[in-house]
Structures are given as C-alpha cells and as structure tokens.
Design an enzyme around this catalytic site. Structure first.
Site, PDB file in Angstrom:
ATOM      1  N   ILE A   1      51.610  -7.951  -3.056  1.00 19.25           N
ATOM      2  CA  ILE A   1      51.666  -7.079  -1.869  1.00 19.25           C
ATOM      3  C   ILE A   1      52.857  -6.120  -1.965  1.00 19.25           C
ATOM      4  O   ILE A   1      52.742  -4.932  -1.655  1.00 19.25           O
ATOM      5  CB  ILE A   1      51.705  -7.920  -0.568  1.00 19.25           C
ATOM      6  CG1 ILE A   1      50.412  -8.750  -0.460  1.00 19.25           C
ATOM      7  CG2 ILE A   1      51.854  -7.017   0.666  1.00 19.25           C
ATOM      8  CD1 ILE A   1      50.374  -9.754   0.672  1.00 19.25           C
TER       9      ILE A   1
ATOM     10  N   ARG B   1      56.295 -13.623   7.249  1.00 20.78           N
ATOM     11  CA  ARG B   1      56.328 -14.762   8.161  1.00 20.78           C
ATOM     12  C   ARG B   1      57.510 -14.577   9.108  1.00 20.78           C
ATOM     13  O   ARG B   1      58.597 -14.160   8.682  1.00 20.78           O
ATOM     14  CB  ARG B   1      56.476 -16.087   7.407  1.00 20.78           C
ATOM     15  CG  ARG B   1      55.221 -16.568   6.695  1.00 20.78           C
ATOM     16  CD  ARG B   1      54.089 -16.930   7.664  1.00 20.78           C
ATOM     17  NE  ARG B   1      52.866 -17.369   6.990  1.00 20.78           N
ATOM     18  CZ  ARG B   1      51.851 -16.569   6.663  1.00 20.78           C
ATOM     19  NH1 ARG B   1      51.897 -15.278   6.933  1.00 20.78           N
ATOM     20  NH2 ARG B   1      50.766 -17.067   6.082  1.00 20.78           N
TER      21      ARG B   1
ATOM     22  N   GLU C   1      55.387 -17.618  16.668  1.00 16.94           N
ATOM     23  CA  GLU C   1      54.034 -17.117  16.856  1.00 16.94           C
ATOM     24  C   GLU C   1      53.143 -18.148  17.555  1.00 16.94           C
ATOM     25  O   GLU C   1      53.183 -19.313  17.151  1.00 16.94           O
ATOM     26  CB  GLU C   1      53.475 -16.816  15.457  1.00 16.94           C
ATOM     27  CG  GLU C   1      52.554 -15.655  15.407  1.00 16.94           C
ATOM     28  CD  GLU C   1      52.297 -15.223  13.960  1.00 16.94           C
ATOM     29  OE1 GLU C   1      53.246 -14.829  13.264  1.00 16.94           O
ATOM     30  OE2 GLU C   1      51.147 -15.306  13.564  1.00 16.94           O
TER      31      GLU C   1
ATOM     32  N   HIS D   1      49.637 -10.137  14.084  1.00 16.38           N
ATOM     33  CA  HIS D   1      49.350 -10.756  12.775  1.00 16.38           C
ATOM     34  C   HIS D   1      47.975 -10.326  12.231  1.00 16.38           C
ATOM     35  O   HIS D   1      47.077 -11.153  12.057  1.00 16.38           O
ATOM     36  CB  HIS D   1      49.464 -12.286  12.857  1.00 16.38           C
ATOM     37  CG  HIS D   1      49.785 -12.897  11.511  1.00 16.38           C
ATOM     38  ND1 HIS D   1      50.469 -14.075  11.352  1.00 16.38           N
ATOM     39  CD2 HIS D   1      49.511 -12.478  10.242  1.00 16.38           C
ATOM     40  CE1 HIS D   1      50.607 -14.356  10.067  1.00 16.38           C
ATOM     41  NE2 HIS D   1      50.025 -13.397   9.376  1.00 16.38           N
ATOM     42  N   ILE D   2      47.856  -9.038  11.969  1.00 17.20           N
ATOM     43  CA  ILE D   2      46.570  -8.483  11.527  1.00 17.20           C
ATOM     44  C   ILE D   2      46.644  -7.924  10.107  1.00 17.20           C
ATOM     45  O   ILE D   2      45.828  -7.087   9.723  1.00 17.20           O
ATOM     46  CB  ILE D   2      46.063  -7.386  12.503  1.00 17.20           C
ATOM     47  CG1 ILE D   2      47.159  -6.325  12.759  1.00 17.20           C
ATOM     48  CG2 ILE D   2      45.603  -8.006  13.812  1.00 17.20           C
ATOM     49  CD1 ILE D   2      46.664  -5.075  13.467  1.00 17.20           C
TER      50      ILE D   2
HETATM   51  C1  DGY Z   1      48.243 -14.470   5.157  1.00 12.53           C
HETATM   52  O1  DGY Z   1      47.053 -14.567   4.796  1.00 12.53           O
HETATM   53  O2  DGY Z   1      49.097 -15.309   4.839  1.00 12.53           O
HETATM   54  C2  DGY Z   1      48.664 -13.267   5.926  1.00 12.53           C
HETATM   55  O3  DGY Z   1      49.756 -13.539   6.705  1.00 12.53           O
HETATM   56  C3  DGY Z   1      47.520 -12.689   6.716  1.00 12.53           C
HETATM   57  O4  DGY Z   1      47.897 -11.540   7.379  1.00 12.53           O
END
Ligand code: DGY
Length: 321
Positions: free
Chosen positions: A156, A236, A265, A283-284
C-alpha cells in the site's frame, strides 16, 4: 453432511450464497447472539470467517475443537490471537494485495480532501455561504513540489508513492527494511524515521499494528512535525495517540489530518468531530464493490481449500503450517 462455517457478520450476498451451497453457514449477526455465545452453540464449526472489528481471542479460538481455519476478511489481522491459533494447528488467512489500489486511492483522497479543504468547502456551499469568487477563499496547501513521508513501504505504501509522484510530490519513506530496488527504479528516498517526521509536508502511515508500535505517533512525534504538515492514518487507530492528535489539531500545531481508523473504533474522540481541519472516514479503505467482493471470494476459496484438506492460499506470513 455439510461442514459448518461461522461467519461473524453479513458480507456480499453472492459469496454468502456460495458459502450456503457448500456448507452449513451460521451468520453470527443473524443469531442475535454475541460471537462467544454463537461459537458455544456451534462447537462443531470447522471454519470461522472474521471481520477486523471482531476480537478473536484465545477463549473464542478454544471453543471449536475442530476448527481448521480462521479467514480474516481484511489484510490486517491484529484482531486475532493468531499465535495461539497457529500453535493449535489452525490456519490463519487474510486478504492481501487485492485491496492495495482501493486503500491507496482512499489515502490519496484523504490527502487531497485535507490539503484542499474539500469537506469544509462542501459544507460552505451547502449552507449558502458562497457569495462569489474571492481571492483568499478556502486557501489550501499545494501538493505539487511538496514532500510526502511514507511510513512502511509495503504494497500500500508503494501504491501511494506512485500516486503521490503523479501529483508532483517528492517521496521519502521509512521502512523496517530498505527497498533499494524501489529507490533505484523510482527515486523514492529512504530516510530515518525522525528525518521523515521533520521533513515531510504529508506523513502517511502504512504499517500493521502490533504492541511494539502502539502510539508510534505520540506528542513527541507530533511535535517534531512541521506546523503546516498533514497527518494521514488509514492503517490502525492505535498507531496514534488520538487524544493527543486532537489537541495538536485544535491548537493548529498541524495543518490538518485525514483519518480512516480510530484508536477505539468505532468510537471517535469527540474533539475531532468538532474540528474543521480533520477529515474523518468510517474505515472504508478497501470499500469498493470490486475489492470487497474479491476479498470475500478470497475468504471463501481459502475456507473451501482448508475444509477439503488442502493448504489455503492466503496464509498470513506467520502461519507456516
Ligand atoms: C484491512 O483490510 O485491514 C483494512 O484496514 C481495510 O480498510
């Protein structure tokens, strides 16, 4: 007789239908019970499909004596006591790769929203405050020519680096392991953590959570950041001291922040909700239809493999079974 699979919450119907065709499916959310109670009632379950919001502790893992796989519907798996599961010979899988582009897109969207004050601007127009073009209306921060510091140059992190480069940003990164090929090929520069914090106009975290990095972003670190820097967290929540971040933002010690994750969360620090210089998403990161469907299919395929005596494809790196 069909084997029993426990799915903690509903996800994409197409995949739920497949699971139902193949297995006896218990969807915990539909039972009106909590996870612990549902597992107690279904101790013969052989697979558990969990969400990142489920705490899969030792006690839950121990209930089903014949459990063969815990398939987490997420790339992060800090919600599972995976060491305990692996010790018991239970496969633990996640959904890597497939959500890389969606999550990097969301990160870029947050960077742009904060730097160009998009949410604030949208509210401004909706409440009828737009009375005409003005020279100093909603002045933001320009990304072109600025520096992004990426913590964690994994899949990512790298996908974000490409996006940032396309916006004219200089990319520096800090990672546990230095990626010299990436540096050579794309010119992204490895720097020490402290250097990254001091030099970046945008700081974005892309590392998994573990106790070792709890509150990696605390007051000391926020204080080292540039006063007009942007902080982004889509990884996170507990990687940052959220209360402290809210205080820094309130005092304008940072230009702004973009958050997709929260320390407690789904609770969000009240102060953050009142501030204009933070954009809050629920959290999208991976939330595109294409990605969520592919993630669900990965859990389905791995459950099919594990319950037919084969090794699942997407074992977490720690799972060497
Ligand atoms: C995950 O899959 O761990 C991500 O946080 C999703 O957004």
């Amino acid at each position: 007789m069909k084997k029993k699979v426990v799915l903690t919450k509903n996800y994409l119907e197409e995949v739920i239908e497949r699971l139902k065709r193949e297995f006896e499916l218990i969807v915990v959310e539909d039972t009106g019970k909590n996870l612990h109670e549902a597992l107690e009632e279904n101790q013969d379950a052989e697979a558990l499909i969990s969400f990142l919001s489920d705490n899969i502790a030792k006690e839950s893992i121990d209930i089903c004596k014949n459990l063969k796989i815990i398939a987490n519907y997420a790339v992060g798996y800090n919600n599972i006591d995976y060491k305990h599961a692996i010790e018991k010979g239970i496969y633990v899988t996640n959904t890597p790769d497939i959500l890389t582009a969606a999550t990097a897109d969301l990160t870029m969207a947050l960077i742009l929203s904060v730097s160009r004050r998009i949410v604030e601007a949208d509210e401004f127009v909706r409440r009828g405050s737009f009375k005409g073009w003005q020279a100093k209306l909603m002045l933001g921060k320009e990304l072109n020519g600025s520096t992004i510091g990426i913590i964690g140059m994994g899949r990512i992190g790298l996908a974000l680096a490409f996006r940032a480069k396309a916006f004219g940003m200089n990319v520096i990164y800090y990672s546990r392991t230095r990626k010299q090929e990436i540096e050579r090929k794309y010119g992204f520069k490895f720097v020490r953590f402290i250097e990254l914090i001091r030099e970046s106009d945008v700081v974005s975290i892309h590392i998994p959570y573990s106790n070792d990095v709890h509150h990696l972003f605390n007051k000391d670190v926020f204080d080292l950041m540039k006063k007009d820097a942007i902080f982004i967290n889509v990884s996170r929540g507990a990687l940052m001291d959220e209360k402290c971040l809210a205080q820094e933002l309130e005092k304008n010690e940072l230009f702004g922040a973009g958050l997709d994750v929260y320390e407690f969360e789904p609770e969000v620090t009240e102060k953050l909700k009142k501030l204009k210089n933070v954009v809050l998403a629920p959290h999208i990161g991976s939330a595109t239809y294409k990605t969520r469907l592919a993630m669900a299919m990965m859990t389905y395929n791995d459950v099919v493999l594990a319950l037919s005596g084969k090794k699942p494809k997407y074992l977490i790196p720690e799972c060497k079974l």
